[in-house]
Design an enzyme around this catalytic site. Structure first.
Site, short mmCIF file in Angstrom:
data_model
loop_
_atom_site.label_atom_id
_atom_site.label_comp_id
_atom_site.label_asym_id
_atom_site.label_seq_id
_atom_site.Cartn_x
_atom_site.Cartn_y
_atom_site.Cartn_z
N SER A 111 4.50 2.57 8.25
CA SER A 111 4.18 1.47 7.33
C SER A 111 5.42 1.07 6.54
O SER A 111 6.09 1.91 5.95
CB SER A 111 3.08 1.92 6.35
OG SER A 111 1.85 2.07 7.00
N HIS A 171 0.82 -1.22 0.00
CA HIS A 171 0.00 0.00 0.00
C HIS A 171 0.84 1.26 0.00
O HIS A 171 0.36 2.34 -0.36
CB HIS A 171 -0.99 -0.01 1.18
CG HIS A 171 -0.40 0.33 2.51
ND1 HIS A 171 -0.12 -0.63 3.46
CD2 HIS A 171 -0.05 1.52 3.07
CE1 HIS A 171 0.36 -0.05 4.55
NE2 HIS A 171 0.43 1.26 4.33
N ASP A 186 0.20 -7.60 1.60
CA ASP A 186 0.58 -6.18 1.69
C ASP A 186 2.09 -5.99 1.74
O ASP A 186 2.62 -5.26 2.58
CB ASP A 186 -0.08 -5.52 2.91
CG ASP A 186 0.04 -4.00 2.88
OD1 ASP A 186 0.22 -3.45 1.77
OD2 ASP A 186 -0.03 -3.37 3.95
#
Length: 254
Positions: A204, A73, A111
């Site tokens: 992230s 992402h 992811d």
């Protein structure tokens, strides 16, 4: 009355002391210093934009030293503009430098993404055995918690593993089933590592590593948010989730 030990008895005591001495442990600050050498900021660069660098997320060098692991992402942006390119930024000697980087492989189900850069390799972090992760284990993450707002300087947060939990958690309404959640459920059941440590959306892609050995055991992917998105910064929940490193190893395999 004094006591005298024979030489043979003293030798036996010394030998026993050597046997029961605790094993040497790596110093945590040294572990952090070693990990920081492999942390990069992922973003896009445009010479006609102000600021020229737009931060997207954290990544870390792995594999052959010319590969960077992050979240899918993080690099899932639309097509780049004509004067815009994907880069990794790293700090050193008081300045920030950017190097072009390209997508090598993407795993939407978990992811994860692997990127590649040319030129001199960087120190690669070791991937550990994520199947051995235990509740209560001391771990840490290093990345860029608030992106470029506090500068491109790697920041470390330390905590523990709270639980090994299924990726597909029950939701109260169908509105919470976004595209990413549906993909994760369709991929079948797998477990993620729940962490008790402070992290932010900019984290992230950060490596989650063993506090003693520095081996990467997971990749930070999700932060539990209380309320709206603003709460992630003003009132962080202290609950984060990491994708096990086993999936990274599969993606890096030739």
């Amino acid at each position: 009355m004094g006591f005298r030990f024979s030489r043979s008895l003293m030798s036996g005591v010394m030998a026993l002391a050597c046997v029961v001495a605790p094993p040497a442990r790596a110093d945590f600050p040294d572990t952090v210093a070693s990990v920081k050498r492999s942390i990069v900021a992922i973003g896009t660069l445009s010479p006609t934009r102000n600021p020229r660098f737009r931060f997207l997320g954290t990544g870390f060098v792995a594999g052959n030293g010319n590969q960077v692991v992050t979240n899918a992402h993080v690099v899932g942006m639309p097509d780049l503009g004509d004067d815009e390119k994907l880069v990794m930024a790293l700090s050193g000697a008081g300045r920030v430098t950017a190097r072009p980087i390209t997508k090598e492989s993407i795993d939407l189900d978990h992811d994860l993404a692997v990127l590649r850069f040319d030129g001199p390799p960087m120190p690669a972090l070791r991937l550990g055995d994520s199947s051995t992760v235990r509740d209560g284990q001391d771990v840490a993450v290093t990345g860029f918690p608030l992106g470029g707002s506090i500068g491109i300087v790697p920041v470390t947060h330390k905590g523990i593993v709270s639980a090994i939990t299924p990726i597909g958690q029950p939701v109260s309404t169908a509105k919470q089933l976004d595209g990413a959640a549906v993909r994760r459920l369709a991929a079948g059941g797998y477990s993620v590592i729940q962490l008790d440590l402070i992290s932010y959306p900019g984290n992230s892609g950060s490596p989650m590593f063993d506090a003693t050995s520095g081996e990467v055991l997971g990749v930070l992917s999700m932060v539990f948010i209380k309320g709206g998105k603003e709460s992630a910064v003003t009132s962080p929940s202290g609950i984060s989730y990491a994708i096990p490193a086993a999936f990274v190893k599969t993606l890096l395999a030739p």
